[in-house]
Scaffold this motif. Structure first.
Motif, short mmCIF file in Angstrom:
data_model
loop_
_atom_site.label_atom_id
_atom_site.label_comp_id
_atom_site.label_asym_id
_atom_site.label_seq_id
_atom_site.Cartn_x
_atom_site.Cartn_y
_atom_site.Cartn_z
N ARG A 103 3.45 -7.02 9.40
CA ARG A 103 2.55 -6.68 9.86
C ARG A 103 3.51 -6.33 11.20
O ARG A 103 3.09 -4.91 11.63
CB ARG A 103 1.53 -6.18 10.25
N ARG A 148 -1.17 -15.11 3.95
CA ARG A 148 -1.74 -14.68 5.21
C ARG A 148 -0.38 -14.45 6.18
O ARG A 148 -0.74 -13.70 7.57
CB ARG A 148 -2.86 -14.58 4.96
N LEU A 188 -10.22 3.99 3.75
CA LEU A 188 -9.58 2.85 3.23
C LEU A 188 -9.44 3.39 1.87
O LEU A 188 -7.98 3.74 1.66
CB LEU A 188 -10.73 1.71 3.40
N TYR A 191 -11.90 -3.14 -2.64
CA TYR A 191 -12.34 -3.42 -1.79
C TYR A 191 -14.40 -3.91 -1.22
O TYR A 191 -14.37 -3.13 -0.43
CB TYR A 191 -12.15 -2.48 -0.22
N THR A 219 -4.78 -8.85 10.65
CA THR A 219 -4.73 -7.00 10.06
C THR A 219 -4.67 -5.98 10.98
O THR A 219 -3.97 -5.02 10.37
CB THR A 219 -6.63 -6.81 10.09
N PHE A 225 -15.31 2.13 8.39
CA PHE A 225 -13.59 2.88 7.93
C PHE A 225 -13.58 2.42 6.02
O PHE A 225 -12.99 3.23 5.34
CB PHE A 225 -12.80 2.01 8.57
N LYS A 264 0.69 -1.80 0.15
CA LYS A 264 0.53 -0.06 -0.12
C LYS A 264 0.70 1.57 0.38
O LYS A 264 1.92 0.34 0.41
CB LYS A 264 -1.00 -0.10 1.64
N VAL A 279 -4.11 -0.42 12.31
CA VAL A 279 -4.29 -0.97 11.56
C VAL A 279 -4.82 -0.10 10.01
O VAL A 279 -5.21 -0.59 8.83
CB VAL A 279 -5.95 -1.55 11.72
N GLY A 280 -5.16 1.02 10.08
CA GLY A 280 -5.35 1.99 8.80
C GLY A 280 -3.93 2.51 8.19
O GLY A 280 -3.75 2.72 7.02
N ASN A 333 -1.77 -0.13 7.56
CA ASN A 333 -0.84 -1.81 8.04
C ASN A 333 0.03 -2.50 6.65
O ASN A 333 -0.15 -2.97 6.56
CB ASN A 333 -1.63 -2.45 8.36
N LEU A 365 -16.61 -4.59 1.39
CA LEU A 365 -16.36 -3.93 2.77
C LEU A 365 -16.99 -2.71 2.62
O LEU A 365 -17.25 -1.75 3.41
CB LEU A 365 -14.94 -3.49 3.13
N GLY A 412 -3.15 -8.64 1.54
CA GLY A 412 -2.97 -9.88 0.56
C GLY A 412 -4.23 -10.99 0.33
O GLY A 412 -5.81 -10.56 1.13
P1 DAT Z 1 -7.20 -7.45 5.88
O1 DAT Z 1 -6.15 -6.28 5.14
O2 DAT Z 1 -6.31 -7.68 6.98
O3 DAT Z 1 -7.33 -8.91 5.10
P2 DAT Z 1 -9.76 -6.84 6.05
O4 DAT Z 1 -9.57 -7.21 5.12
O5 DAT Z 1 -10.90 -6.60 6.84
O6 DAT Z 1 -8.84 -6.41 6.70
O7 DAT Z 1 -9.62 -5.01 5.80
C1 DAT Z 1 -9.15 -3.94 5.28
C2 DAT Z 1 -8.04 -2.96 5.07
O8 DAT Z 1 -9.37 -2.44 5.99
C3 DAT Z 1 -7.42 -3.46 6.10
O9 DAT Z 1 -5.62 -3.43 5.75
C4 DAT Z 1 -7.48 -2.47 7.31
C5 DAT Z 1 -8.76 -1.75 7.45
N1 DAT Z 1 -9.32 -1.72 7.97
C6 DAT Z 1 -9.55 -2.78 8.30
N2 DAT Z 1 -10.50 -2.73 9.93
C7 DAT Z 1 -9.97 -1.61 9.97
C8 DAT Z 1 -10.91 -1.21 11.39
N3 DAT Z 1 -11.24 -1.57 11.91
N4 DAT Z 1 -10.34 0.21 11.65
C9 DAT Z 1 -9.42 0.93 10.47
N5 DAT Z 1 -9.44 0.36 9.44
C10 DAT Z 1 -9.83 -1.28 9.00
#
Ligand code: DAT
Ligand code: MG
Length: 151
Positions: free
Chosen positions: A104, A87, A63, A51, A93, A59, A11, A111-112, A114, A54, A118
């Motif tokens: 990570r 992973r 994101l 994404y 995450t 978020f 990223k 988390v924002g 990271n 999501l 993958g």
């Molecule tokens: P990953 O990237 O481990 O597959 P994810 O698919 O659940 O995780 O989420 C995608 C991305 O979104 C993650 O890398 C960072 C962001 N994210 C996830 N949960 C979050 C949260 N609670 N607050 C802020 N950003 C978040």
């Protein structure tokens, strides 16, 4: 041998922090094979497609803003078990919960930010590879050390 493929992206935070080689080397040293790579700044619309699972999360907008804020390294890695083991290399995450030794865990704090994405399973791997790469952008070759990595 014909192995599975996963989509891995560094990223904008990972690129700006100079972690490209560090991250690639962890996949490379493990024994996985790089079969596609490019650098690009995705549009916000493209990030929203990436994404799409999501969209309902609070978020989501931030994101997608973040993923499209600068250059990303998009990659396809090949190997036995590369989706699930990729992973593991990446870690949880939330970097506060990622184990030391993971990408990570070793290299990120919140988390924002990271630093790496993958694919989380065979179906998303297929979809994400199709979204980010044209078939002709992926190469098929035998790695020099494959006979020392696999039986
Ligand atoms: P990953 O990237 O481990 O597959 P994810 O698919 O659940 O995780 O989420 C995608 C991305 O979104 C993650 O890398 C960072 C962001 N994210 C996830 N949960 C979050 C949260 N609670 N607050 C802020 N950003 C978040
Ligand atoms: Mg995910």
């Amino acid at each position: 041998a014909e192995f599975e493929h996963t989509f891995i992206a560094i990223k904008p935070d990972g690129v700006q922090r100079g972690l490209i080689a560090e991250i690639i080397s962890r996949f490379e040293r493990k024994g996985f094979k790089l079969v596609g790579i490019k650098i690009l700044t995705p549009s916000k619309e493209f990030a929203q497609k990436h994404y799409h699972d999501l969209t309902e999360r609070p978020f989501f907008n931030g994101l997608c803003e973040f993923l499209s804020s600068g250059p990303v390294i998009a990659m396809v890695w090949e190997g036995q078990g590369v989706i699930s083991y990729g992973r593991k290399l990446i870690g949880a995450t939330d970097p506060q919960k990622s184990e030391p030794g993971t990408i990570r865990g070793d290299l990120a704090v919140v988390v924002g930010r990271n630093i790496i994405h993958g694919s989380d399973g065979p179906e998303t791997a297929k979809n994400e590879i199709n979204l980010w790469f044209k078939p002709e952008e992926l190469v098929n070759y035998t790695g020099n050390s494959e006979k020392w990595i696999y039986e």
